[in-house]
Scaffold this active site. Structure first.
Site, PDB file in Angstrom:
ATOM      1  N   ALA A 175      35.428  34.396  40.200  1.00  0.00           N
ATOM      2  CA  ALA A 175      34.353  33.498  39.790  1.00  0.00           C
ATOM      3  C   ALA A 175      32.998  34.194  39.685  1.00  0.00           C
ATOM      4  O   ALA A 175      32.194  33.855  38.814  1.00  0.00           O
ATOM      5  CB  ALA A 175      34.254  32.315  40.753  1.00  0.00           C
TER       6      ALA A 175
ATOM      7  N   ASN B 192      29.956  25.397  48.384  1.00  0.00           N
ATOM      8  CA  ASN B 192      30.753  26.239  49.264  1.00  0.00           C
ATOM      9  C   ASN B 192      30.377  26.107  50.731  1.00  0.00           C
ATOM     10  O   ASN B 192      31.182  26.384  51.609  1.00  0.00           O
ATOM     11  CB  ASN B 192      30.648  27.705  48.834  1.00  0.00           C
ATOM     12  CG  ASN B 192      29.217  28.134  48.579  1.00  0.00           C
ATOM     13  OD1 ASN B 192      28.497  27.505  47.805  1.00  0.00           O
ATOM     14  ND2 ASN B 192      28.792  29.212  49.214  1.00  0.00           N
TER      15      ASN B 192
ATOM     16  N   GLN C 203      35.448  26.521  44.472  1.00  0.00           N
ATOM     17  CA  GLN C 203      35.738  25.864  45.740  1.00  0.00           C
ATOM     18  C   GLN C 203      36.601  24.620  45.610  1.00  0.00           C
ATOM     19  O   GLN C 203      37.282  24.224  46.556  1.00  0.00           O
ATOM     20  CB  GLN C 203      34.425  25.497  46.454  1.00  0.00           C
ATOM     21  CG  GLN C 203      33.684  26.670  47.046  1.00  0.00           C
ATOM     22  CD  GLN C 203      34.460  27.364  48.151  1.00  0.00           C
ATOM     23  OE1 GLN C 203      35.403  26.827  48.716  1.00  0.00           O
ATOM     24  NE2 GLN C 203      34.066  28.587  48.465  1.00  0.00           N
TER      25      GLN C 203
ATOM     26  N   SER D 122      38.576  31.384  41.063  1.00  0.00           N
ATOM     27  CA  SER D 122      39.028  32.551  41.830  1.00  0.00           C
ATOM     28  C   SER D 122      40.354  32.236  42.489  1.00  0.00           C
ATOM     29  O   SER D 122      40.516  31.182  43.119  1.00  0.00           O
ATOM     30  CB  SER D 122      38.001  32.912  42.916  1.00  0.00           C
ATOM     31  OG  SER D 122      36.843  33.489  42.366  1.00  0.00           O
TER      32      SER D 122
ATOM     33  N   HIS E 205      41.746  33.664  45.102  1.00  0.00           N
ATOM     34  CA  HIS E 205      41.782  33.743  46.562  1.00  0.00           C
ATOM     35  C   HIS E 205      41.247  32.497  47.253  1.00  0.00           C
ATOM     36  O   HIS E 205      41.272  32.401  48.478  1.00  0.00           O
ATOM     37  CB  HIS E 205      41.015  34.982  47.053  1.00  0.00           C
ATOM     38  CG  HIS E 205      39.534  34.882  46.929  1.00  0.00           C
ATOM     39  ND1 HIS E 205      38.698  34.721  48.009  1.00  0.00           N
ATOM     40  CD2 HIS E 205      38.727  34.920  45.844  1.00  0.00           C
ATOM     41  CE1 HIS E 205      37.439  34.674  47.604  1.00  0.00           C
ATOM     42  NE2 HIS E 205      37.433  34.800  46.294  1.00  0.00           N
TER      43      HIS E 205
ATOM     44  N   THR F 114      41.929  47.404  31.848  1.00  0.00           N
ATOM     45  CA  THR F 114      43.365  47.228  32.006  1.00  0.00           C
ATOM     46  C   THR F 114      43.651  46.008  32.870  1.00  0.00           C
ATOM     47  O   THR F 114      43.104  45.863  33.967  1.00  0.00           O
ATOM     48  CB  THR F 114      44.005  48.475  32.647  1.00  0.00           C
ATOM     49  OG1 THR F 114      43.725  49.603  31.819  1.00  0.00           O
ATOM     50  CG2 THR F 114      45.505  48.309  32.792  1.00  0.00           C
TER      51      THR F 114
ATOM     52  N   CYS G 147      29.358  35.560  51.152  1.00  0.00           N
ATOM     53  CA  CYS G 147      28.655  36.582  50.380  1.00  0.00           C
ATOM     54  C   CYS G 147      27.272  36.895  50.944  1.00  0.00           C
ATOM     55  O   CYS G 147      26.686  37.909  50.624  1.00  0.00           O
ATOM     56  CB  CYS G 147      28.511  36.120  48.919  1.00  0.00           C
ATOM     57  SG  CYS G 147      30.089  35.822  48.113  1.00  0.00           S
TER      58      CYS G 147
END
Length: 382
Positions: free
Chosen positions: A70, A152, A180, A200, A202, A240, A328
């Site tokens: 994200a 978040n 989120q 995202s 994860h 890639t 973060c």
């Protein structure tokens, strides 16, 4: 250790780990190398994953482009739109005061340019954006409105359908950072009619470092991409492609699609409300930040009055995995910009702790965490 930091990163599902490992063995070739059989296999696997993830978020596969997550998606949207409309005398972007750090940072970067103007709309005391303020900020040269789906730190949900309607009534592009919300409660791109969505893996039991951007206007992003290179992902995101990670993301999407959200949402909501009720009945020195009901069922933001969150975390770091803000920015030890925007006082902000749990959290673990927090706060208060 009781892990209560799911909003930072969810534990990778065992089925996802197995899928990633198998994909690295079976689909090891570069999907851009379609001149041979192994490359074609990887290419087909990539497109299969694209369809799975697109279906998971209620979108169309031709608008889904894989990336690292994200934060990259948010940067891509803001920078590409600023570049795309750079021929104009002035470009105006509207976002909120409580967005993720990556959006606030890219906005700060764009404000260095004379022709880019950013407006940050306020939120009320519960953390919900003010729609009237949003309407009042719209200008003839407004090109983008970006509002996160769920915060978040507090888990508070934002009125995306209303924001989308306002944006499109004025022919303005609409973006939401949905990192989120996806995997926690039902979410559909079709229902909010978003032009851009950031996700995202994860955040819903997938691998770290993998995500996607949903983009209905690929001509904007491909004309001014964030990353230049070989033109992978149809020119939107060169580099890639991480087929194994993307396969893990698709597997996580399948796991969440298989009735998980519907089955778990009521249980997590009940666990959350019981936790809050027990804490409020046990002490008068605690406050709940945000809206305990109009928020994610797995997220609780609370403050123990008179006790700093950093002190509680140090005392419990070997027993509870907690957060005081976004992962973060937790290392910066700065007051939460989200709680500050909500107008909360310094005592509440300094004592704020975020608990976020998930499908691996038992009611007993959450109850034990509550007792540990309460006892530690009471001892520290003296």
């Amino acid at each position: 250790m009781i892990y209560l930091d799911y909003n930072s990163t969810t534990p990778t599902a065992l089925e996802v780990i197995d899928d990633v490992s198998n994909c690295m063995k079976e689909f090891y070739a570069n999907p851009a190398s379609i001149s041979h059989f192994e490359g074609i296999k990887a290419y087909n696997k990539l497109n299969e994953c694209r369809e799975i993830v697109a279906q998971f978020i209620g979108g169309e596969k031709e608008y889904l482009y894989f990336n690292s997550g994200a934060s990259e998606a948010n940067n891509t949207v803001f920078k590409s739109i600023a570049d795309y409309y750079s021929k104009l005398d002035k470009i105006h972007i509207i976002t909120s005061q409580i967005e993720h750090k990556c959006i606030l940072s890219v906005c700060s970067y764009l404000e260095r340019f004379d022709n880019v103007e950013i407006s940050y709309i306020p939120v009320d005391s519960s953390g919900v954006i003010c729609l009237n303020a949003l309407k009042n900020e719209i200008k003839p040269h407004t090109k983008l409105i970006s509002i996160m789906a769920a915060n978040n730190e507090t888990g508070v949900l934002q009125p995306l359908k209303e924001v989308s309607k306002i944006a499109h009534e004025h022919n303005i592009l609409f973006h939401t950072d949905a990192a989120q919300i996806i995997g926690k409660i039902p979410f559909s791109i079709a229902s909010i009619d978003a032009d851009f969505v950031s996700i995202s893996a994860h955040k819903f039991y997938g691998p770290n470092g993998v995500g996607a951007i949903y983009c209905k206007h690929p001509e904007i992003l491909s004309a001014y991409p964030l990353i230049f290179g070989g033109g992978q992902e149809y020119g939107v995101r060169s580099g890639t492609v991480n087929v194994a990670g993307i396969s893990g993301m698709a597997k996580a999407a399948e796991l969440c699609s298989a009735g998980y959200i519907e089955k778990s949402i009521n249980q997590m909501e009940q666990m959350k409300q019981n936790f809050i009720d027990n804490l409020l009945s046990a002490t008068k020195y605690v406050t709940i930040n945000g809206d305990r009901y109009n928020s994610l069922p797995n997220t609780i933001n609370l403050s123990f009055l008179g006790v700093k969150n950093s002190t509680i975390q140090k005392k419990l770091k070997m027993k509870l995995a907690l957060s005081s803000a976004s992962a973060c920015s937790s290392h910066e030890q700065k007051p939460s910009h989200v709680l500050t925007a909500m107008g909360l006082n310094d005592d509440i902000i300094q004592g704020a702790i975020r608990l976020s749990f998930g499908q691996n959290t038992s009611p007993e673990e959450l109850e034990q965490a509550g007792k540990l927090l309460l006892n530690t706060a009471e001892r520290l208060r003296g």
